[in-house]
Enzyme design. Structure first.
Site, PDB file in Angstrom:
ATOM      1  CG  ASP A  43      -0.308   0.261   1.428  1.00 18.71           C
ATOM      2  OD1 ASP A  43      -0.839  -0.717   1.999  1.00 18.71           O
ATOM      3  OD2 ASP A  43       0.226   1.215   2.053  1.00 18.71           O
ATOM      4  CG  HIS A  77      -1.140  -3.808   3.802  1.00 20.33           C
ATOM      5  ND1 HIS A  77      -0.123  -3.418   2.959  1.00 20.33           N
ATOM      6  CD2 HIS A  77      -0.525  -4.438   4.838  1.00 20.33           C
ATOM      7  CE1 HIS A  77       1.041  -3.774   3.462  1.00 20.33           C
ATOM      8  NE2 HIS A  77       0.824  -4.407   4.608  1.00 20.33           N
ATOM      9  CG  HIS A 136       9.457  -2.791   4.558  1.00 21.02           C
ATOM     10  ND1 HIS A 136       9.081  -1.741   5.362  1.00 21.02           N
ATOM     11  CD2 HIS A 136       8.305  -3.440   4.267  1.00 21.02           C
ATOM     12  CE1 HIS A 136       7.775  -1.752   5.551  1.00 21.02           C
ATOM     13  NE2 HIS A 136       7.281  -2.786   4.895  1.00 21.02           N
ATOM     14  CD  GLU A 143       0.613  -1.866   7.324  1.00 20.61           C
ATOM     15  OE1 GLU A 143       1.085  -2.108   8.451  1.00 20.61           O
ATOM     16  OE2 GLU A 143       1.310  -1.785   6.287  1.00 20.61           O
ATOM     17  CD  GLU A 144       3.942  -1.089   4.131  1.00 21.26           C
ATOM     18  OE1 GLU A 144       4.568  -0.580   5.086  1.00 21.26           O
ATOM     19  OE2 GLU A 144       4.004  -2.288   3.850  1.00 21.26           O
ATOM     20  CG  ASP A 185       4.680  -5.690   4.276  1.00 17.61           C
ATOM     21  OD1 ASP A 185       3.472  -5.749   4.570  1.00 17.61           O
ATOM     22  OD2 ASP A 185       5.428  -4.760   4.652  1.00 17.61           O
ATOM     23  CG  ASP A 208      -3.521  -6.795  10.244  1.00 22.23           C
ATOM     24  OD1 ASP A 208      -3.422  -7.117   9.041  1.00 22.23           O
ATOM     25  OD2 ASP A 208      -3.448  -5.616  10.642  1.00 22.23           O
TER      26      ASP A 208
END
Length: 512
Positions: free
Chosen positions: A128, A126, A473, A193-194, A159, A223
């Site tokens: 985002d 992903h 994150h 996705e987030e 990520d 994934d």
């Protein structure tokens, strides 16, 4: 006579312990040759040009705040950059490569194989990212893509733009070297996705109408997910690669109480806030039951056992005896405790209107990450027993059940190929890499793809140390240049190895 019998029983007992400890099979023989360290058709370098492209990708501020609040202008720019940079794939190989726009911002690359009888596979990443938080905590600006001799710093390096970039570069390299593959495969690049799954859901719907998709017969899906961890266990010298064969579910519950109003000069006891506080305290102080051994987490412990030192090796080899001790050790740290049970986190609380008015209502939001052996209903029932107060009313705001546990083991084609590709790409100078099935603690796009196959795996080909886990994150997210190079070669060889119709003959041994 009694003492003789006791000695015999103890000798047999300890013989069983030692037998299980030291009669452990060695890892399976690798079925592919190691990745070449030189620049040739089978090895990719994270060179200066690739670094510059990756930095550009990181500079797009593709932030997802919530489902209805995303930086769509930057997401559109990022999507357009990807299409432009890899335009050569659809131009030069137009006979078998296509790109589709899904849910407006997500992309799906389709690479049609020559053998229509082979089941296709899907790679997913992903574009985002989560917000960067307090910018003052960052060593370098989070969207500059700053690079020194060892790391690239930016939000999204881990990520999930590191996966996205290495995946797409590997596809490009594979097509340039080998041309059209034998087996069809797809690359999904989602935009939300987030915070949501509309991108992945749209891709799943599109693929469900393709060959092998309508009846859930994709070979496998890979994934983002669990990683390679160094110093994972005491006395363990080997890096530990964990393939997520399941991921936790999520249930978010709001507990609310409503009572009659009153003046603070004549307070009733307890107040709405007091009642709620007692209930929340009970939830936080009473962990959900351990589910150790009822999910894929057991594969991690069995996989590392042959490489541990005594006496830890003795304990891990004899779970039937030492399981309660191991559960207690796991419970000492949040990261390991989350492997064996459903977690509880109070994430929001509110109540009261004015300083001199008794609150008429109060509410708290509790987020549980569900172990595969649990369910939303089981957690609701357990919480009700813990709180034991009918004045607190539960309202389920979100319920995503845990994923099914994907097939894994030496006789499962996609898992076996994935395992051996990891060993092939991440071969170490001294200690061999250990590959084990594991539980993914967070959520991924993969939950949207369950209609396509039961073989869903979650893995990110990057090496972490314990201090790196907080960067995901968190502040100062970064990735090593060497990890990027390993990622390039991992995806390249994964595509290459999956052109096989079956696993080559080899001596296979399993652990007791």
């Amino acid at each position: 006579m009694f003492w003789q019998k006791l000695v015999i029983v103890l000798l047999i007992f300890f013989s069983i312990l030692l037998y299980r400890t030291y009669v452990v099979f060695k890892p399976d023989k690798d079925i592919f040759k190691p990745c070449s360290s030189s620049i040739d058709n089978h090895s990719l370098n994270f060179d200066h040009q690739r670094l510059k492209t990756f930095q550009t990708l990181l500079q797009f501020q593709t932030i997802s705040y919530d489902e209805h609040n995303q930086n769509f202008d930057e997401i559109k720019k990022c999507r357009d950059f990807i299409r432009k940079h890899y335009h050569g794939l659809t131009k030069e190989y137009s006979k078998f490569v296509q790109v589709h726009s899904i849910a407006e911002y997500s992309l799906l690359y389709s690479i049609q194989g020559k053998n229509s009888k082979l089941k296709p596979f899907l790679l997913s990443a992903h574009m985002d990212v989560v917000p960067a938080g307090n910018l003052e905590h960052w060593k370098y600006p989070p969207f500059d893509g700053y690079s020194d001799e060892e790391f690239v710093y930016a939000r999204g390096t881990l990520d999930d733009k590191g996966n996205l970039f290495t995946m797409m570069e590997a596809v490009k390299e594979y097509l340039n070297v080998y041309g059209q593959p034998s087996r069809t495969f797809y690359v999904a690049l989602t935009h939300n996705e987030e915070v949501s799954l509309s991108g992945a859901a749209g891709i799943a719907h599109y693929l469900s109408k393709q060959p092998f998709g309508h009846n859930g017969q994709f070979e496998f899906i890979l994934d983002e997910g669990t990683i390679i961890l160094e110093d994972a266990f005491p006395t363990l010298k080997n890096p530990l690669a964990m393939i997520g064969v399941a991921e936790k579910g999520c249930v978010t519950i709001e507990y609310r109480i409503d009572i009659a109003p009153g003046h603070s000069s004549m307070p009733s006891a307890p107040t709405a806030i007091g009642i709620l506080a007692r209930g929340v305290d009970k939830l936080e102080s009473t962990p959900q039951p351990s589910q150790f051994g009822r999910g894929p987490e057991m594969g991690v412990f069995l996989g590392v056992t042959p490489y541990l030192s005594f006496p830890l090796r003795l304990a891990m080899s004899n779970m039937w005896l030492f399981s309660p001790v191991i559960q207690w050790v796991l419970s000492r740290k949040p990261a390991t405790d989350a492997m064996q049970r459903t977690t509880t986190a109070v994430t929001h609380i509110s109540g009261g209107e004015k300083d001199n008015i008794l609150p008429t209502s109060a509410s708290a939001t509790v987020n549980h990450r569900l172990h595969p052996a649990d369910s939303c209903q089981k957690i609701l029932k357990f919480n009700r027993q813990i709180i034991n107060d009918d004045r607190l009313v539960a309202h389920v705001k979100q319920c995503d059940e845990p994923s099914p546990i994907s097939p894994h083991g030496k006789n499962i084609y996609p898992y076996r190929i994935l395992e051996q590709t990891i060993r092939q790409t991440f071969i170490q100078d001294s200690e061999p890499i250990i590959v084990v099935p594991a539980l993914m603690l967070g959520g991924t796009d993969s939950k949207s793809y369950t209609n396509l196959t039961k073989n869903i795996y979650r893995f990110s080909p990057f090496i972490y140390r314990h201090e790196d886990l907080s960067r995901l994150h968190g502040d100062n997210e970064r990735i090593k240049h060497t990890d990027m190079q390993r990622g390039l070669n991992f995806y390249f060889h994964l595509i290459l190895n999956n052109q096989l119709e079956h696993i080559p003959d080899t001596t296979l041994r399993s652990e007791i």
